[in-house]
Design a protein around this motif. Structure first.
Motif, short mmCIF file in Angstrom:
data_model
loop_
_atom_site.label_atom_id
_atom_site.label_comp_id
_atom_site.label_asym_id
_atom_site.label_seq_id
_atom_site.Cartn_x
_atom_site.Cartn_y
_atom_site.Cartn_z
N ASN A 1 0.82 -1.21 0.00
CA ASN A 1 0.00 0.00 0.00
C ASN A 1 0.85 1.27 0.00
OD1 ASN A 1 -2.28 -1.75 2.05
ND2 ASN A 1 -2.76 -1.01 0.01
N ALA A 2 2.11 1.16 0.45
CA ALA A 2 3.02 2.31 0.48
C ALA A 2 4.41 1.81 0.09
CB ALA A 2 3.05 2.95 1.87
N ASN A 3 5.19 2.68 -0.55
CA ASN A 3 6.50 2.24 -1.03
C ASN A 3 7.55 3.35 -0.88
OD1 ASN A 3 6.38 4.02 -3.31
ND2 ASN A 3 5.08 2.54 -4.36
N PRO A 4 8.82 3.05 -1.13
CA PRO A 4 9.89 4.04 -0.94
C PRO A 4 9.87 5.22 -1.90
CG PRO A 4 10.78 1.85 -0.66
CD PRO A 4 9.39 1.68 -1.21
N PHE A 5 8.92 5.25 -2.84
CA PHE A 5 8.72 6.47 -3.62
C PHE A 5 7.86 7.46 -2.83
CE2 PHE A 5 9.30 3.32 -7.17
CZ PHE A 5 10.55 3.77 -7.55
N GLN A 6 7.62 7.13 -1.57
CA GLN A 6 6.75 7.91 -0.68
C GLN A 6 5.31 7.96 -1.18
OE1 GLN A 6 10.14 9.80 -1.19
NE2 GLN A 6 10.54 8.14 0.25
N GLN A 7 4.93 6.95 -1.93
CA GLN A 7 3.55 6.82 -2.37
C GLN A 7 2.77 6.02 -1.33
OE1 GLN A 7 4.51 4.87 -6.07
NE2 GLN A 7 4.17 6.71 -7.27
N GLY A 8 1.54 6.45 -1.06
CA GLY A 8 0.68 5.70 -0.15
C GLY A 8 0.89 6.00 1.32
N ILE A 9 1.64 7.07 1.65
CA ILE A 9 1.87 7.39 3.06
C ILE A 9 0.65 8.04 3.68
CG2 ILE A 9 3.28 8.72 4.67
CD1 ILE A 9 5.60 8.46 2.73
N GLY A 10 0.02 8.95 2.95
CA GLY A 10 -1.17 9.62 3.46
C GLY A 10 -0.86 10.60 4.59
N SER A 11 -1.92 11.13 5.19
CA SER A 11 -1.75 12.10 6.28
C SER A 11 -3.01 12.15 7.11
CB SER A 11 -1.43 13.49 5.73
OG SER A 11 -1.48 14.47 6.75
N LYS A 12 -2.85 12.01 8.39
CA LYS A 12 -4.00 12.12 9.29
C LYS A 12 -4.50 13.55 9.34
CE LYS A 12 -5.48 10.50 13.86
NZ LYS A 12 -5.08 9.78 15.08
N GLU A 13 -3.59 14.51 9.22
CA GLU A 13 -3.96 15.92 9.30
C GLU A 13 -4.86 16.32 8.13
OE1 GLU A 13 -1.57 20.09 9.88
OE2 GLU A 13 -1.02 18.84 8.18
N THR A 14 -4.52 15.87 6.91
CA THR A 14 -5.27 16.28 5.73
C THR A 14 -6.36 15.30 5.36
OG1 THR A 14 -3.65 15.18 4.29
CG2 THR A 14 -3.26 17.50 4.82
N GLY A 15 -6.44 14.17 6.06
CA GLY A 15 -7.49 13.20 5.76
C GLY A 15 -7.19 12.31 4.57
N ILE A 16 -5.94 12.30 4.11
CA ILE A 16 -5.57 11.44 2.99
C ILE A 16 -5.25 10.06 3.53
CG2 ILE A 16 -3.91 11.07 1.12
CD1 ILE A 16 -3.47 14.08 1.06
N PRO A 17 -5.96 9.02 3.09
CA PRO A 17 -5.72 7.68 3.63
C PRO A 17 -4.35 7.15 3.23
CG PRO A 17 -7.24 7.57 1.77
CD PRO A 17 -7.02 9.02 2.06
N GLY A 18 -3.75 6.37 4.10
CA GLY A 18 -2.43 5.81 3.83
C GLY A 18 -1.85 5.19 5.08
N SER A 19 -0.57 4.84 5.00
CA SER A 19 0.05 4.11 6.11
C SER A 19 0.17 4.95 7.37
CB SER A 19 1.42 3.58 5.68
OG SER A 19 2.25 4.62 5.22
N SER A 20 0.48 6.23 7.24
CA SER A 20 0.63 7.07 8.44
C SER A 20 -0.68 7.17 9.23
CB SER A 20 1.14 8.45 8.07
OG SER A 20 1.17 9.31 9.20
N PRO A 21 -1.81 7.58 8.62
CA PRO A 21 -3.06 7.64 9.41
C PRO A 21 -3.54 6.28 9.89
CG PRO A 21 -3.47 8.13 7.09
CD PRO A 21 -1.99 8.13 7.27
N PHE A 22 -3.22 5.23 9.15
CA PHE A 22 -3.64 3.90 9.61
C PHE A 22 -2.92 3.52 10.89
CE2 PHE A 22 -2.74 -0.65 9.92
CZ PHE A 22 -4.03 -1.15 10.03
N PHE A 23 -1.60 3.62 10.89
CA PHE A 23 -0.85 3.18 12.07
C PHE A 23 -1.01 4.12 13.26
CE2 PHE A 23 1.58 0.80 8.78
CZ PHE A 23 1.33 -0.46 9.29
N LEU A 24 -1.47 5.36 13.01
CA LEU A 24 -1.72 6.29 14.10
C LEU A 24 -3.16 6.25 14.59
CD1 LEU A 24 0.20 9.48 12.87
CD2 LEU A 24 0.96 7.83 14.58
N ALA A 25 -4.02 5.52 13.89
CA ALA A 25 -5.44 5.47 14.26
C ALA A 25 -5.60 5.07 15.73
CB ALA A 25 -6.18 4.50 13.36
N GLN A 26 -6.51 5.75 16.42
CA GLN A 26 -6.68 5.56 17.86
C GLN A 26 -7.70 4.48 18.22
OE1 GLN A 26 -5.07 7.72 20.69
NE2 GLN A 26 -3.72 7.22 18.98
#
Length: 722
Positions: A427-452
């Motif tokens: 879902n995410a790779n070293p091209f920094q694709q699929g990381i997402g952001s919890k702040e902006t609401g973009i789904p990806g690995s960062s908001p998933f692993f930070l989900a409360q």
């Protein structure tokens, strides 16, 4: 496989070779290569510079074919040709050779790049798109324009000082025209200039994207006896010497290219230390020039010639002992400055020199290799082969994945391993694709692993592709101890969240102690990796109170240590009542939660690696399957406590208890979603080697049941009524 397949190695080889041939073309063409010589077919004047220009274009084209953003070196050539054209014109020299050499070079480059252009990428500067050919065509026209204008001004006898004014004025006019005619190109061009700026936010956590002024990067890349004697700094002394030679000798036109090339690569390396492998070439030839300059001053070659003739038996030679000792001393000093650190240099006591190069980059850890290799052999075929080239979807449409395709969620660092070894889709790779952001609401690995909580995590996965099931968007989740600890700050940074929201350091008895806050334990990465997705009670908590220390800082004062969560909450309230600025329940260990954790109903551990990383035998890498889960339903008196549990044995022999609890609602109904099958794997599903030892134990009030859950119910999300 023979050779080295990293495209970064190809980048340096091809770009450096292109610059070498362009330097040779410029040197050999000066004063000989003109439009008149082209019309007259003067082979003596044409042969060498045009051949060099052809090879420069060949290697520049191959370089851009190796890296889409390689147009960086087109910019270096354009800057050089602009500066050198102005200098040549002001000195009364013909500048046509620059236009001819530059045109041939960029034209050959264009021919090599065109087969890889993809129109659907628009003007994206980091993809093979219309950006590269557009820049090359503009570069060709611009170089010819410089030659034409210079010749025209000379023919009309106009003052030389008009030329730079016309050049910069034309650049400004063309920029405005392009901004109106092709705003996408200009936007990409200006966006590409951000490469000269240090990264911020999540990008700043990428080690190679940080400034070379951070993390001892200069000493790591260019080791010196001490940091300020690093060749990175010492070789800068060569630049004024080269400029002085350039000023005094009209034949040294290529020296300006060396200066422009060096300064641009230096600026890039200051912004991002990943460009140190490019700048190493500049440091190498600057070091060579500086050393040769010094040895010329000590008349080293004369001493060398004398020693050679004496060795051959000449009796007429006499050796100046003072000059010999001077040269020996200079050579020893230069070797200590440039050779010894490169071979035996250290950073913070760690050997980093080439003599110890085998320690620099180790192989992929066996924990990760075995884990992603397990994926290929034990998970369903996604129906997409990594060696197949798939058609790009029409503009405005998304790629249509087959129904069998699914994603694997992990941190972006590991995406290529999942793809190339596991043959699965990250879902995410070293091209920094699929990381997402919890702040902006973009789904990806960062908001998933930070989900409360699990509901928040499920929403993130569903948002990856709203036209597919969340269980297809992400079927497996892979965590490792680095994500839960060392890389956790990066996961937070990509969502623009200060890591202190989750953990902070507190000095106690002169030692830094990491304090883990409740939001940390509620993140999906902590729940999965340290608690296996099971329900967890408070294992060790501290009630911490905070107040100003009167010196602009914060005083952290422990108030109570307990396993009783209510006692800890009471202590927090007491601290607030006594006037503390803040108070909260925390823990000093990432594996001992300070707050109760609910069980996860849609994630089951299916495999883990061999290496233990905690005192309670948690492993380095874990693979979880994301499943709908079987829903256990039943009835009881309203408010009755309901608990379901099952002992789990992993493939490494580690045992833990999966537990989940709830209470019957006001209608007396309860429902528990459980992720584990008690009947073993099915041939059509995951061949998991971690699972229950027997049936679930369901306790409803004072009544106990045994519950068996087939694999089909877990995958289909079926209900089992008690």
């Amino acid at each position: 496989m023979i050779g080295f397949t990293d495209h970064c190695a190809a980048e340096v080889l091809l770009s450096t070779t292109a610059m070498l041939f362009f330097i040779l073309a410029v040197r050999s063409g000066q004063g000989k290569l003109t439009f008149a010589s082209l019309r007259g077919g003067d082979l003596a004047a044409l042969k060498r510079p045009l051949l060099y220009a052809l090879f420069a274009g060949l290697f520049l084209g191959l370089y851009i074919d190796a890296w889409a953003a390689g147009h960086l070196f087109v910019g270096i050539l354009l800057v050089f040709v602009t500066v050198q054209s102005i200098v040549d014109h002001l000195r009364g020299r013909n500048v046509e050779y620059l236009g001819i050499v530059g045109t041939v070079t960029l034209l050959i480059t264009l021919l090599l790049v065109l087969p890889f252009v993809r129109v659907y990428n628009g003007f994206g500067s980091t993809y093979y798109s219309m950006f590269q050919p557009t820049m090359l065509i503009i570069g060709i026209v611009f170089m010819l324009f410089l030659s034409f204008i210079s010749t025209l001004l000379v023919q009309r006898g106009m003052e030389r000082r008009y030329f730079p004014l016309i050049v910069f004025g034309s650049i400004a006019i063309v920029f405005v025209i392009l901004a109106v005619a092709s705003p996408q190109f200009v936007s990409s061009l200006m966006g590409g200039l951000n490469i000269f700026q240090p990264r911020t936010g999540g990008a700043a956590t990428i080690s190679e994207a940080s400034s070379i002024l951070e993390r001892y990067a200069i000493q790591r890349n260019f080791p010196g006896l001490i940091s300020f004697l690093s060749p990175f700094w010492l070789t800068l002394l060569a630049l004024p010497l080269i400029l002085h030679r350039y000023y005094r000798d009209d034949r040294r036109n290529a020296d300006m290219l060396i200066v422009v090339w060096t300064l641009m690569m230096l600026a890039l390396t200051f912004a991002q230390n990943r460009f140190a492998y490019y700048y190493a070439v500049n440091v190498a030839f600057l070091s060579g020039y500086l050393v040769s300059f010094i040895l010329e001053k000590t008349r080293f070659l004369e001493v060398e010639d004398t020693l050679i003739r004496m060795a051959k038996g000449s009796s007429k030679e006499t050796l100046d002992q003072n000059r010999l000792l001077t040269n020996v001393a200079v050579i020893v000093i230069l070797a200590m400055l440039f050779v010894y650190p490169a071979m035996f240099g250290t950073v913070q006591g760690v050997s980093i020199g080439s003599f110890h190069s085998e320690r620099h980059v180790g192989p992929l850890s066996s924990d990760w290799y075995d884990s992603v290799a397990w994926l290929q052999d034990n998970t369903p075929d996604p129906g997409m082969d990594i060696y197949t080239i798939y058609e790009h979807p029409p503009e405005g449409e998304k790629f249509s994945y087959p129904d069998s395709a699914y994603g694997i969620m992990s941190w972006w660092d590991y995406g290529h391993w999942i793809e190339t070894i596991g043959h699965r889709l990250p879902n995410a790779n070293p091209f920094q694709q699929g990381i997402g952001s919890k702040e902006t609401g973009i789904p990806g690995s960062s908001p998933f692993f930070l989900a409360q909580n699990e509901a928040e995590a499920e929403a993130v996965l569903a948002g990856l592709d709203e036209n597919r099931s969340a269980y297809s968007n992400t079927r497996y989740v892979i965590t490792d101890v680095e994500m839960a600890m060392g890389k956790f700050h990066a996961i937070a940074a990509w969502s623009n969240i200060y890591p202190g929201e989750y953990q902070f350091n507190h000095w106690q008895d002169g030692q830094p102690i990491t304090i883990y806050r409740t939001p940390y334990f509620r993140t999906m990465v902590a729940r999965l990796h340290f608690f296996d997705g099971s329900e967890a009670e408070v294992q060790e908590g501290w009630a911490m109170a905070f107040r100003s220390d009167g010196q602009g800082g914060i005083s952290v004062e422990p108030q109570k240590r307990s396993r009783n969560y209510q006692e800890l909450l009471d202590s927090v309230n007491e601290s607030l009542g006594r006037g503390y600025a803040a108070a909260e329940v925390v823990s000093q260990s990432p594996v001992m939660t300070s707050a109760p954790l609910e069980a996860l109903g849609h994630y089951r551990l299916v495999h883990e690696s061999q290496s233990s990383v905690t005192s309670n035998d948690q492993k380095y890498v874990k693979i979880f399957e994301h499943v709908p889960g079987a829903t256990i339903t039943g009835k009881a008196s309203p408010g009755t406590e309901v608990v379901i549990s099952v002992p789990i044995t992993t493939n490494r022999g580690r045992n833990f208890l999966y537990k989940q609890s709830t209470v019957a609602d006001s209608d007396g109904v309860f429902a528990l979603v459980v992720p584990y099958s008690t009947e073993g794997p099915a041939t059509w599903s995951t061949n998991f080697d971690t699972g229950p030892l027997g049936p679930y134990t369901l306790i409803v009030g004072n009544v106990q049941y045994e519950v068996r859950v087939p694999e089909g119910a877990v995958i289909a999300g079926s209900s089992i009524n008690i």
